[in-house]
Design a protein around this motif. Structure first.
Motif, PDB file in Angstrom:
ATOM      1  N   VAL A   1       8.581  24.466  -4.285  1.00 20.49           N
ATOM      2  CA  VAL A   1       7.867  23.195  -4.274  1.00 20.49           C
ATOM      3  C   VAL A   1       7.049  23.111  -2.990  1.00 20.49           C
ATOM      4  CG1 VAL A   1       8.080  20.704  -4.513  1.00 20.49           C
ATOM      5  CG2 VAL A   1       9.811  22.186  -5.518  1.00 20.49           C
ATOM      6  N   ARG A   2       5.751  22.852  -3.138  1.00 19.30           N
ATOM      7  CA  ARG A   2       4.853  22.806  -1.991  1.00 19.30           C
ATOM      8  C   ARG A   2       4.666  21.380  -1.481  1.00 19.30           C
ATOM      9  NH1 ARG A   2       0.347  26.211  -4.964  1.00 19.30           N
ATOM     10  NH2 ARG A   2       0.919  24.583  -6.408  1.00 19.30           N
ATOM     11  N   GLN A   3       4.200  21.288  -0.278  1.00 23.04           N
ATOM     12  CA  GLN A   3       3.965  19.991   0.375  1.00 23.04           C
ATOM     13  C   GLN A   3       3.117  19.082  -0.516  1.00 23.04           C
ATOM     14  OE1 GLN A   3       2.686  20.072   4.476  1.00 23.04           O
ATOM     15  NE2 GLN A   3       1.184  18.497   4.034  1.00 23.04           N
ATOM     16  N   GLY A   4       3.540  17.813  -0.629  1.00 21.92           N
ATOM     17  CA  GLY A   4       2.795  16.817  -1.380  1.00 21.92           C
ATOM     18  C   GLY A   4       3.064  16.794  -2.867  1.00 21.92           C
ATOM     19  N   GLU A   5       3.815  17.768  -3.386  1.00 16.36           N
ATOM     20  CA  GLU A   5       4.089  17.802  -4.820  1.00 16.36           C
ATOM     21  C   GLU A   5       5.179  16.803  -5.189  1.00 16.36           C
ATOM     22  OE1 GLU A   5       2.764  22.054  -6.533  1.00 16.36           O
ATOM     23  OE2 GLU A   5       4.751  22.048  -5.629  1.00 16.36           O
ATOM     24  N   HIS A   6       5.198  16.434  -6.471  1.00 15.94           N
ATOM     25  CA  HIS A   6       6.187  15.487  -6.991  1.00 15.94           C
ATOM     26  C   HIS A   6       7.176  16.250  -7.865  1.00 15.94           C
ATOM     27  CE1 HIS A   6       7.134  11.777  -9.691  1.00 15.94           C
ATOM     28  NE2 HIS A   6       8.150  12.143  -8.948  1.00 15.94           N
ATOM     29  N   LEU A   7       8.422  16.302  -7.421  1.00 19.23           N
ATOM     30  CA  LEU A   7       9.501  16.946  -8.161  1.00 19.23           C
ATOM     31  C   LEU A   7      10.392  15.860  -8.734  1.00 19.23           C
ATOM     32  CD1 LEU A   7      11.363  19.330  -8.975  1.00 19.23           C
ATOM     33  CD2 LEU A   7      12.360  19.172  -6.679  1.00 19.23           C
ATOM     34  N   SER A   8      10.552  15.868 -10.044  1.00 16.53           N
ATOM     35  CA  SER A   8      11.426  14.874 -10.666  1.00 16.53           C
ATOM     36  C   SER A   8      12.462  15.586 -11.521  1.00 16.53           C
ATOM     37  CB  SER A   8      10.624  13.876 -11.497  1.00 16.53           C
ATOM     38  OG  SER A   8       9.874  14.536 -12.478  1.00 16.53           O
ATOM     39  N   PHE A   9      13.651  15.005 -11.557  1.00 15.68           N
ATOM     40  CA  PHE A   9      14.742  15.521 -12.372  1.00 15.68           C
ATOM     41  C   PHE A   9      14.989  14.522 -13.486  1.00 15.68           C
ATOM     42  CE2 PHE A   9      15.309  17.539  -8.281  1.00 15.68           C
ATOM     43  CZ  PHE A   9      15.573  18.849  -8.633  1.00 15.68           C
ATOM     44  N   VAL A  10      14.870  15.002 -14.735  1.00 20.27           N
ATOM     45  CA  VAL A  10      14.969  14.123 -15.889  1.00 20.27           C
ATOM     46  C   VAL A  10      16.109  14.581 -16.782  1.00 20.27           C
ATOM     47  CG1 VAL A  10      13.745  13.258 -17.922  1.00 20.27           C
ATOM     48  CG2 VAL A  10      12.493  13.700 -15.811  1.00 20.27           C
ATOM     49  N   ARG A  11      16.964  13.654 -17.111  1.00 20.02           N
ATOM     50  CA  ARG A  11      18.068  13.923 -18.036  1.00 20.02           C
ATOM     51  C   ARG A  11      17.719  13.257 -19.351  1.00 20.02           C
ATOM     52  NH1 ARG A  11      21.068  15.890 -21.266  1.00 20.02           N
ATOM     53  NH2 ARG A  11      23.215  15.242 -21.552  1.00 20.02           N
ATOM     54  N   LEU A  12      17.457  14.070 -20.363  1.00 23.84           N
ATOM     55  CA  LEU A  12      17.145  13.533 -21.677  1.00 23.84           C
ATOM     56  C   LEU A  12      18.410  12.956 -22.287  1.00 23.84           C
ATOM     57  CD1 LEU A  12      14.847  16.395 -23.014  1.00 23.84           C
ATOM     58  CD2 LEU A  12      14.200  14.303 -21.824  1.00 23.84           C
ATOM     59  N   SER A  13      18.292  11.787 -22.839  1.00 24.71           N
ATOM     60  CA  SER A  13      19.456  11.157 -23.460  1.00 24.71           C
ATOM     61  C   SER A  13      19.012  10.355 -24.665  1.00 24.71           C
ATOM     62  CB  SER A  13      20.178  10.244 -22.468  1.00 24.71           C
ATOM     63  OG  SER A  13      19.332   9.187 -22.097  1.00 24.71           O
ATOM     64  N   GLY A  14      19.959  10.084 -25.531  1.00 30.09           N
ATOM     65  CA  GLY A  14      19.665   9.276 -26.694  1.00 30.09           C
ATOM     66  C   GLY A  14      18.892  10.005 -27.768  1.00 30.09           C
ATOM     67  N   GLU A  15      18.877  11.323 -27.718  1.00 28.52           N
ATOM     68  CA  GLU A  15      18.157  12.077 -28.738  1.00 28.52           C
ATOM     69  C   GLU A  15      18.946  12.072 -30.031  1.00 28.52           C
ATOM     70  OE1 GLU A  15      17.600  15.902 -27.034  1.00 28.52           O
ATOM     71  OE2 GLU A  15      15.919  15.252 -25.809  1.00 28.52           O
TER      72      GLU A  15
ATOM     73  N   ALA B   1       0.846  -1.189   0.000  1.00 26.55           N
ATOM     74  CA  ALA B   1       0.000   0.000   0.000  1.00 26.55           C
ATOM     75  C   ALA B   1       0.883   1.240   0.000  1.00 26.55           C
ATOM     76  CB  ALA B   1      -0.911   0.004   1.223  1.00 26.55           C
ATOM     77  N   PRO B   2       0.491   2.272  -0.758  1.00 23.66           N
ATOM     78  CA  PRO B   2       1.311   3.494  -0.765  1.00 23.66           C
ATOM     79  C   PRO B   2       1.304   4.137   0.610  1.00 23.66           C
ATOM     80  CG  PRO B   2      -0.742   3.825  -1.951  1.00 23.66           C
ATOM     81  CD  PRO B   2      -0.687   2.379  -1.574  1.00 23.66           C
ATOM     82  N   THR B   3       2.449   4.621   1.007  1.00 22.94           N
ATOM     83  CA  THR B   3       2.550   5.274   2.308  1.00 22.94           C
ATOM     84  C   THR B   3       2.072   6.710   2.195  1.00 22.94           C
ATOM     85  OG1 THR B   3       4.811   5.919   1.842  1.00 22.94           O
ATOM     86  CG2 THR B   3       4.491   3.854   3.031  1.00 22.94           C
ATOM     87  N   ALA B   4       1.437   7.175   3.215  1.00 23.77           N
ATOM     88  CA  ALA B   4       0.977   8.562   3.235  1.00 23.77           C
ATOM     89  C   ALA B   4       2.168   9.459   3.525  1.00 23.77           C
ATOM     90  CB  ALA B   4      -0.094   8.739   4.291  1.00 23.77           C
ATOM     91  N   PRO B   5       2.317  10.531   2.766  1.00 26.98           N
ATOM     92  CA  PRO B   5       3.446  11.418   3.018  1.00 26.98           C
ATOM     93  C   PRO B   5       3.298  12.144   4.349  1.00 26.98           C
ATOM     94  CG  PRO B   5       2.013  12.342   1.343  1.00 26.98           C
ATOM     95  CD  PRO B   5       1.490  10.973   1.659  1.00 26.98           C
ATOM     96  N   MET B   6       4.414  12.359   4.992  1.00 27.36           N
ATOM     97  CA  MET B   6       4.412  13.098   6.248  1.00 27.36           C
ATOM     98  C   MET B   6       4.260  14.584   5.943  1.00 27.36           C
ATOM     99  SD  MET B   6       7.403  11.062   8.303  1.00 27.36           S
ATOM    100  CE  MET B   6       7.380  12.239   9.621  1.00 27.36           C
ATOM    101  N   PRO B   7       3.742  15.361   6.883  1.00 25.42           N
ATOM    102  CA  PRO B   7       3.609  16.803   6.666  1.00 25.42           C
ATOM    103  C   PRO B   7       4.964  17.434   6.346  1.00 25.42           C
ATOM    104  CG  PRO B   7       2.416  16.134   8.632  1.00 25.42           C
ATOM    105  CD  PRO B   7       3.204  14.945   8.170  1.00 25.42           C
ATOM    106  N   GLY B   8       4.973  18.352   5.392  1.00 27.15           N
ATOM    107  CA  GLY B   8       6.193  19.060   5.029  1.00 27.15           C
ATOM    108  C   GLY B   8       7.085  18.317   4.055  1.00 27.15           C
ATOM    109  N   THR B   9       6.586  17.218   3.487  1.00 28.62           N
ATOM    110  CA  THR B   9       7.423  16.444   2.570  1.00 28.62           C
ATOM    111  C   THR B   9       6.970  16.611   1.125  1.00 28.62           C
ATOM    112  OG1 THR B   9       6.074  14.450   2.803  1.00 28.62           O
ATOM    113  CG2 THR B   9       7.953  14.677   4.289  1.00 28.62           C
ATOM    114  N   ILE B  10       7.908  16.378   0.230  1.00 26.33           N
ATOM    115  CA  ILE B  10       7.645  16.341  -1.200  1.00 26.33           C
ATOM    116  C   ILE B  10       8.228  15.032  -1.733  1.00 26.33           C
ATOM    117  CG2 ILE B  10       7.663  18.845  -1.508  1.00 26.33           C
ATOM    118  CD1 ILE B  10      10.508  18.561  -2.676  1.00 26.33           C
ATOM    119  N   ARG B  11       7.683  14.562  -2.826  1.00 25.03           N
ATOM    120  CA  ARG B  11       8.215  13.351  -3.450  1.00 25.03           C
ATOM    121  C   ARG B  11       9.265  13.784  -4.466  1.00 25.03           C
ATOM    122  NH1 ARG B  11       4.862   9.538  -7.357  1.00 25.03           N
ATOM    123  NH2 ARG B  11       6.560   8.194  -8.005  1.00 25.03           N
TER     124      ARG B  11
END
Length: 106
Positions: free
Chosen positions: A84-98, A25-35
């Motif tokens: 970035v606000r609480q509960g948001e999902h921040l991802s870093f993507v490196r484009l490659s193989g273009e 089951a997905p865990t509930a994020p703690m207050p003040g956290t971001i994914r």
């Protein structure tokens, strides 16, 4: 004579629920956290309220981030000055193989 038993008798029963709950089951994020995710790394971190640039600096060595990685918040490209606000999902993507010409489109 396994093949003669009814299918219901041959299928395993669902496991009883554990005292610890459902491990999948997905865990509930703690207050003040971001994914935060980058490459194969993905976790909830207590970095809400910080800019993307601050988060990038804090996790760069831990995640092995490429400095050219593009930040996305909920799938939308953003700049390093976005907070970035609480509960948001921040991802870093490196484009490659273009593929393509180094000077632009042919």
């Amino acid at each position: 004579m396994e093949h003669l038993r009814p299918l219901a008798a041959r299928t395993a029963l669902a496991p009883k629920s554990s005292v610890l709950g459902d491990p999948f089951a997905p865990t509930a994020p703690m207050p003040g956290t971001i994914r935060v995710s980058g490459g194969i790394d993905n976790e909830w971190l207590p970095l809400a309220g910080q800019t993307v640039g601050e988060v990038r600096r804090r996790i760069a060595s831990r995640y092995g981030l490429d400095p050219r990685a593009i930040p996305y918040v909920h799938g939308q490209a953003v700049s390093d000055d976005v907070v970035v606000r609480q509960g948001e999902h921040l991802s870093f993507v490196r484009l490659s193989g273009e593929k393509g010409c180094a000077g632009g489109r042919p």
